[in-house]
Design an enzyme around this catalytic site. Structure first.
Site, PDB file in Angstrom:
ATOM      1  N   HIS A 298      -7.022  -4.020  10.007  1.00 20.02           N
ATOM      2  CA  HIS A 298      -7.113  -4.055   8.838  1.00 20.02           C
ATOM      3  C   HIS A 298      -5.703  -4.842   8.460  1.00 20.02           C
ATOM      4  O   HIS A 298      -4.698  -4.881   9.064  1.00 20.02           O
ATOM      5  CB  HIS A 298      -6.919  -2.631   8.613  1.00 20.02           C
ATOM      6  CG  HIS A 298      -5.883  -2.242   9.009  1.00 20.02           C
ATOM      7  ND1 HIS A 298      -5.427  -0.907   8.940  1.00 20.02           N
ATOM      8  CD2 HIS A 298      -4.560  -2.626   9.264  1.00 20.02           C
ATOM      9  CE1 HIS A 298      -4.404  -0.252   9.203  1.00 20.02           C
ATOM     10  NE2 HIS A 298      -3.995  -1.109   8.967  1.00 20.02           N
TER      11      HIS A 298
ATOM     12  N   GLU B 262      -9.945  -1.975   5.478  1.00 17.37           N
ATOM     13  CA  GLU B 262     -10.154  -1.564   6.771  1.00 17.37           C
ATOM     14  C   GLU B 262     -11.700  -2.090   7.001  1.00 17.37           C
ATOM     15  O   GLU B 262     -11.842  -2.903   5.984  1.00 17.37           O
ATOM     16  CB  GLU B 262     -10.702   0.118   7.128  1.00 17.37           C
ATOM     17  CG  GLU B 262      -8.915   1.021   6.282  1.00 17.37           C
ATOM     18  CD  GLU B 262      -8.658   0.750   7.453  1.00 17.37           C
ATOM     19  OE1 GLU B 262      -8.301   0.532   8.079  1.00 17.37           O
ATOM     20  OE2 GLU B 262      -7.848   2.396   8.285  1.00 17.37           O
TER      21      GLU B 262
ATOM     22  N   ASN C  84      -7.128  -2.600  14.367  1.00 20.98           N
ATOM     23  CA  ASN C  84      -8.515  -2.830  13.950  1.00 20.98           C
ATOM     24  C   ASN C  84      -9.045  -3.855  12.808  1.00 20.98           C
ATOM     25  O   ASN C  84      -9.403  -4.364  11.917  1.00 20.98           O
ATOM     26  CB  ASN C  84      -9.235  -1.377  13.550  1.00 20.98           C
ATOM     27  CG  ASN C  84      -8.592  -0.491  11.850  1.00 20.98           C
ATOM     28  OD1 ASN C  84      -7.276  -1.759  11.650  1.00 20.98           O
ATOM     29  ND2 ASN C  84      -8.784   0.558  11.285  1.00 20.98           N
TER      30      ASN C  84
ATOM     31  N   ASP D 143       0.757  -1.152  -0.202  1.00 24.72           N
ATOM     32  CA  ASP D 143      -0.111   0.095  -0.298  1.00 24.72           C
ATOM     33  C   ASP D 143       0.524   1.235  -0.018  1.00 24.72           C
ATOM     34  O   ASP D 143       2.192   0.863   0.308  1.00 24.72           O
ATOM     35  CB  ASP D 143      -0.784  -0.215   1.392  1.00 24.72           C
ATOM     36  CG  ASP D 143      -0.390  -0.347   2.299  1.00 24.72           C
ATOM     37  OD1 ASP D 143       1.073  -0.737   2.739  1.00 24.72           O
ATOM     38  OD2 ASP D 143      -1.010  -0.676   3.379  1.00 24.72           O
TER      39      ASP D 143
END
Ligand code: F6R
Length: 256
Positions: free
Chosen positions: A145, A150, A143, A74
């Site tokens: 990801h 996400e 979280n 990414d």
């Protein structure tokens, strides 16, 4: 200590030196087995020591990057390549400037692209043309990801543009001078791209990851915890330190 939980191999490193060595060794073994491997790399705090160790292994002649093709997971969008927080800079500073990878074989999503949709499509085309990933290094967000996929997204996506969750912006603000400097979007390989990798090395350290590691490896498989999809992968190694493994220890001890 190595545990087997279904398909997943879980390696719990007693300290950071062992964590970094084991992580680097997995990547080295892949490249030594297949010198022209297509390797996906992650950025973030977790792999820094692993990459340092890997650079040492390259320097001492134990692994050769000459024929390796890399694809990063990414990149923030938009971001200038020369921004100190770009993943382009991160990879140069933490790995690529220190190993003999050929610059034309390095691929990182272009955070400066004028046409971001085309950038995502062409990045995915390049991965496909390279025969998809032989080996993917992953971190995990607190979280859940992976890449910048996400919670609440799709499990099936290819490389695409995402809006970062506030929790991710908050987590990553530690790398930027000011939280308002964190880009709100990113280009990320999709879950489908990641899952196409023949082998995946998931890295996690610190107590901040303990809860999400339990959810990802032993919880329901749900887009609310994107990393939970990894339970469906047939060749996954999770390399954890003792803190990140804290909440799964009772489960692992029950298995053995
Ligand atoms: C980075 C990436 C992210 C990180 C994750 C964990 O390329 O794709 O998913 O792996 O945010 O980051 P750290 O290691 O900083 O806790």
């Amino acid at each position: 200590m190595i545990y087997h939980a279904g398909n997943i191999v879980i390696n719990i490193a007693p300290d950071m030196a062992a964590f970094n060595k084991d992580g680097a060794r997995s990547i080295m073994d892949q490249i030594n087995k297949k010198p022209d491997s297509v390797v996906g790399f992650a950025t973030g705090g977790t792999p820094v020591g692993v990459y340092k160790e890997l650079a040492e292994l390259n320097k001492s002649g134990r692994v050769d990057f000459r024929s390796v093709t890399s694809f990063n997971l990414d990149e923030y969008y938009p971001i200038k390549r020369d921004n100190p927080q770009s993943y382009y800079r991160f990879m140069a500073e933490n790995l690529f400037d220190h190993v003999n990878i050929q610059p034309h074989k390095v691929n990182i999503p272009n955070g400066e692209a004028a046409d971001v949709e085309e950038e995502c499509a062409s990045y995915e085309r390049k991965i496909k043309a390279a025969g998809y990933l032989d080996f993917q290094v992953l971190g995990i967000g607190s979280n859940g990801h992976i890449g910048f996929n996400e919670p609440g997204g799709k499990f099936q996506g290819a490389t695409h543009l995402v809006t970062l969750k506030e929790s991710t912006v908050k987590d990553n603000a530690r790398f930027f001078g000011d939280p308002s400097d964190v880009p709100r979007n990113a280009i990320t390989m999709g879950i489908k791209t990641i899952m196409s990798a023949k082998k995946i090395l998931l890295l996690a350290t610190g107590s901040v990851k303990a809860k999400v590691i339990k959810e990802a490896l032993f919880g329901d498989i749900t887009p609310e915890v994107p990393a939970s999809v990894l339970q469906l992968h047939t060749n996954l190694i999770a390399l954890l330190d003792t803190e990140a493994a804290a909440e799964i220890m009772p489960i692992l001890e029950g298995l053995s």
